[in-house]
Design a protein around this motif. Structure first.
Motif, mmCIF file in Angstrom:
data_model
loop_
_atom_site.group_PDB
_atom_site.id
_atom_site.type_symbol
_atom_site.label_atom_id
_atom_site.label_comp_id
_atom_site.label_asym_id
_atom_site.label_seq_id
_atom_site.Cartn_x
_atom_site.Cartn_y
_atom_site.Cartn_z
ATOM 1 N N LEU A 1 -2.941 22.319 12.406
ATOM 2 C CA LEU A 1 -3.532 23.132 11.203
ATOM 3 C C LEU A 1 -5.258 22.529 11.169
ATOM 4 O O LEU A 1 -6.052 22.960 11.092
ATOM 5 C CB LEU A 1 -2.846 22.667 9.987
ATOM 6 C CG LEU A 1 -2.281 23.939 9.212
ATOM 7 C CD1 LEU A 1 -1.304 23.331 8.122
ATOM 8 C CD2 LEU A 1 -3.109 24.746 8.676
ATOM 9 N N LEU A 2 -5.133 21.015 11.305
ATOM 10 C CA LEU A 2 -6.575 20.465 11.156
ATOM 11 C C LEU A 2 -7.115 21.043 12.257
ATOM 12 O O LEU A 2 -8.482 21.230 12.114
ATOM 13 C CB LEU A 2 -6.255 18.700 11.388
ATOM 14 C CG LEU A 2 -7.233 17.998 11.313
ATOM 15 C CD1 LEU A 2 -7.596 18.004 9.772
ATOM 16 C CD2 LEU A 2 -6.982 16.374 11.602
ATOM 17 N N ALA A 3 -6.649 20.993 13.569
ATOM 18 C CA ALA A 3 -7.563 21.554 14.542
ATOM 19 C C ALA A 3 -8.071 23.152 14.464
ATOM 20 O O ALA A 3 -8.913 23.554 15.177
ATOM 21 C CB ALA A 3 -6.870 21.566 16.051
ATOM 22 N N ALA B 1 -7.362 15.841 20.400
ATOM 23 C CA ALA B 1 -6.401 16.268 21.629
ATOM 24 C C ALA B 1 -5.396 15.049 21.848
ATOM 25 O O ALA B 1 -4.402 15.494 22.116
ATOM 26 C CB ALA B 1 -7.187 16.584 22.632
ATOM 27 N N ALA B 2 -5.961 13.844 21.974
ATOM 28 C CA ALA B 2 -5.097 12.529 22.285
ATOM 29 C C ALA B 2 -3.906 12.435 21.187
ATOM 30 O O ALA B 2 -2.855 12.211 21.500
ATOM 31 C CB ALA B 2 -5.987 11.367 22.375
ATOM 32 N N ALA B 3 -4.314 12.721 19.820
ATOM 33 C CA ALA B 3 -3.269 12.415 18.940
ATOM 34 C C ALA B 3 -2.151 13.508 18.892
ATOM 35 O O ALA B 3 -1.136 13.342 18.850
ATOM 36 C CB ALA B 3 -3.832 12.440 17.476
ATOM 37 N N HIS B 4 -2.719 14.773 19.173
ATOM 38 C CA HIS B 4 -2.032 15.967 19.217
ATOM 39 C C HIS B 4 -0.672 15.685 20.212
ATOM 40 O O HIS B 4 0.332 15.972 20.311
ATOM 41 C CB HIS B 4 -2.374 17.217 19.326
ATOM 42 C CG HIS B 4 -1.609 18.514 19.450
ATOM 43 N ND1 HIS B 4 -1.448 18.849 20.762
ATOM 44 C CD2 HIS B 4 -0.913 19.102 18.731
ATOM 45 C CE1 HIS B 4 -0.647 20.018 20.502
ATOM 46 N NE2 HIS B 4 -0.330 20.210 19.246
ATOM 47 N N ALA C 1 -9.996 22.372 20.041
ATOM 48 C CA ALA C 1 -10.213 21.128 20.017
ATOM 49 C C ALA C 1 -8.982 20.594 20.812
ATOM 50 O O ALA C 1 -9.069 19.365 21.163
ATOM 51 C CB ALA C 1 -10.103 20.520 18.394
ATOM 52 N N LEU C 2 -8.025 21.213 20.881
ATOM 53 C CA LEU C 2 -6.777 20.496 21.260
ATOM 54 C C LEU C 2 -6.746 20.819 23.062
ATOM 55 O O LEU C 2 -5.744 20.252 23.638
ATOM 56 C CB LEU C 2 -5.479 20.879 20.806
ATOM 57 C CG LEU C 2 -5.381 20.803 19.235
ATOM 58 C CD1 LEU C 2 -4.190 21.236 18.461
ATOM 59 C CD2 LEU C 2 -5.764 19.267 18.980
ATOM 60 N N ALA C 3 -7.369 21.788 23.435
ATOM 61 C CA ALA C 3 -7.222 22.078 24.885
ATOM 62 C C ALA C 3 -7.932 21.346 25.675
ATOM 63 O O ALA C 3 -8.966 20.818 25.534
ATOM 64 C CB ALA C 3 -7.884 23.748 25.087
ATOM 65 N N SER C 4 -7.229 20.837 26.910
ATOM 66 C CA SER C 4 -7.821 19.937 27.898
ATOM 67 C C SER C 4 -6.734 20.200 28.915
ATOM 68 O O SER C 4 -5.856 20.577 29.041
ATOM 69 C CB SER C 4 -7.941 18.474 27.165
ATOM 70 O OG SER C 4 -6.506 18.124 27.423
ATOM 71 N N ASP C 5 -7.496 19.867 30.107
ATOM 72 C CA ASP C 5 -6.899 19.672 31.438
ATOM 73 C C ASP C 5 -5.638 18.863 31.317
ATOM 74 O O ASP C 5 -4.472 19.067 31.793
ATOM 75 C CB ASP C 5 -7.774 19.267 32.534
ATOM 76 C CG ASP C 5 -8.755 20.497 32.847
ATOM 77 O OD1 ASP C 5 -8.586 21.460 32.271
ATOM 78 O OD2 ASP C 5 -9.838 20.292 33.670
ATOM 79 N N GLU C 6 -5.771 17.676 30.762
ATOM 80 C CA GLU C 6 -4.823 16.797 30.552
ATOM 81 C C GLU C 6 -3.869 17.459 29.810
ATOM 82 O O GLU C 6 -2.536 17.051 30.179
ATOM 83 C CB GLU C 6 -5.309 15.356 29.810
ATOM 84 C CG GLU C 6 -4.425 14.637 29.687
ATOM 85 C CD GLU C 6 -4.605 13.210 29.084
ATOM 86 O OE1 GLU C 6 -5.696 13.197 28.409
ATOM 87 O OE2 GLU C 6 -3.713 12.334 28.817
#
Length: 426
Positions: free
Chosen positions: A68-70, A87-90, A130-135
DNA sequence: GATTGGGTTAAAT
DNA sequence: ATTTAACCCAATC
């Protein structure tokens, strides 16, 4: 006294709940006492989520809060560190939920399975940016692939099974978010009336409104502002009876009381932000130092700093690792290894893709001089909490006192607590 | 890594 | 100018 209107409640909650120096108990009391606005300010919404996360950082509900925050419109500055922390926390929470579930296959499928996995949807295109990343993609793939593969599951448990590490990721996000939460509506209004924007505001105000401003600003500040307005204070308009003076004095003292109770949250928030940035810069410097010895100027070079560093498998114990001599190499190591004597050859270790890291460039790496924090006065709550802490945990156990009151001691170090106690005992 | 005593800085008086 | 409170450093455990 007019009744408390819904808009007033909204302003109060926006101010109080969004103030990081207000302890959870007080914020909750305010939330319980006032009707929650049907159309809360973005700041209030954000702050409510942050407080919910703080109370329950690693759980299915926390995962909801993080998503929700993101999805909220980003704070004034959609800073890169904030996105990285989110992203790291999620990822840490989702992964922990998967590896700690009684049924790994079911949990991993529900969270990371394609296409509908809860965490999968959040980190992919169309989810929260904000949560999207390759990792995140890579980890989601790892979990999906580990369904039905007990060996991969063991590895993933080692990588993501540390609840405390996941909680730490959430706390880091909270620090960044609180630091960026910005002024409340009330503070912005105050700024317009007595702060930098005062001149324009006062000029535009009629005499009745300006009289109210005078009360809010206090005699001295009002004089300054009106002096700058280039106008003389219209003495004739002022009613001067003992009754009026009494009322004005009462107003002034209640104003002063308010000021003493409601701390300015910005210094604490700024301190928290500095703290996070400083911690990251330290990490970057440490990595460089360990890697390139005898290079005093190495800090000027952008090094392999990585905010997601602690996303690594929890490396407890002192067993030698490839990481010791080649910081760019990656190896897996897990606590519940089936062969604690380490006799098994590394060749048997499963070959999962290593999580990719996004490089993180701290602001101003060139300025290596750790600059002195700006001195921030201790508020009454901090002093009281310190007193209670010394009583409860004992004089000298500053770390315990600090870590057990994270809501109160924002931006303080154990050393600060020691110094403050020394001052208080003088 | 946490704690501590001594030292520095800058705001308050 | 002096005092005080907050902060920092480096030694120690």
């Amino acid at each position: 006294m007019p009744r408390l209107m819904p808009e007033d409640a909204s302003l109060l909650l926006d101010h109080v709940v969004g103030d990081p120096s207000v302890p959870a108990a007080a914020a909750n009391a305010a939330l319980a006492a006032l009707p929650f606005p049907s159309r809360p300010t973005p700041r209030l919404l954000r702050a409510s989520l942050l407080r919910r996360l703080a109370a329950d950082p690693v759980s299915a509900a926390a995962l909801d809060s993080l998503q929700l925050l993101a999805s909220l419109p980003s704070s004034p500055s959609p800073a890169a560190p904030a996105a990285a922390a989110a992203a790291a926390a999620h990822l840490a929470v989702a992964a922990y939920l998967a590896v700690s579930a009684p049924d790994f296959d079911a949990a991993a499928g529900a969270l990371f399975g394609r296409p509908g996995g809860r965490a999968r949807r959040a980190v992919e295109e169309g989810g929260a940016a904000a949560l999207a990343s390759d990792e995140a993609d890579a980890v989601a793939d790892q979990f999906e692939a580990a369904v039905g593969n007990s060996f991969s599951q063991t590895v993933l448990r080692g990588l993501w099974g540390d609840r405390a590490a996941a909680e730490e990721r959430v706390r880091e996000l909270l620090a960044v978010e609180w630091a960026a939460i910005g002024q409340s509506r009330l503070e912005m209004a105050a700024e317009r009336i007595v702060g930098d924007g005062a001149i324009e505001t006062w000029r535009a105000a009629d005499e009745v409104t300006r009289a109210k401003y005078r009360l809010l600003a206090g005699e001295q500040r009002a004089r300054e502002i009106e002096g700058k307005l280039g106008e003389t204070i219209p003495q004739g308009n002022q009613i001067s009876t003992p009754e009026v003076h009494k009322v004005m004095d009462a107003l002034k003292s209640s104003c002063a009381n308010l000021h003493s109770v409601v701390e300015d949250p910005l210094p604490a928030a700024k301190a928290a932000a500095d703290e996070v940035l400083a911690a990251r810069m330290d990490k970057a410097v440490d990595l460089n130092a360990g890697e390139v010895s005898n290079q005093p100027t190495a800090c000027d070079i952008a090094g392999p700093s990585a905010p997601a560093d602690n996303l690594d498998a929890p490396r407890k114990g002192t067993a030698a690792s490839l990481m010791d001599w080649n910081p760019t190499a990656r190896t897996f190591q897990w606590e519940d290894s089936p062969d604690p004597d380490g006799s098994r050859s590394p060749i048997h270790r499963p070959q999962l893709p290593s999580p990719r890291r996004t490089t993180f460039s701290p602001l101003q790496p060139a300025d290596n001089k750790a600059k002195r924090r700006k001195a921030r006065k201790w508020c009454a709550l901090e002093e009281e909490t310190l007193r209670k802490g010394v009583e409860q945990y004992g004089n000298g156990n500053w770390k315990d006192i600090l870590t057990n009151n994270p809501d109160v001691f924002i931006g303080r170090k154990a050393m600060d607590l020691k110094d403050k106690w020394r001052n208080m005992m003088r």
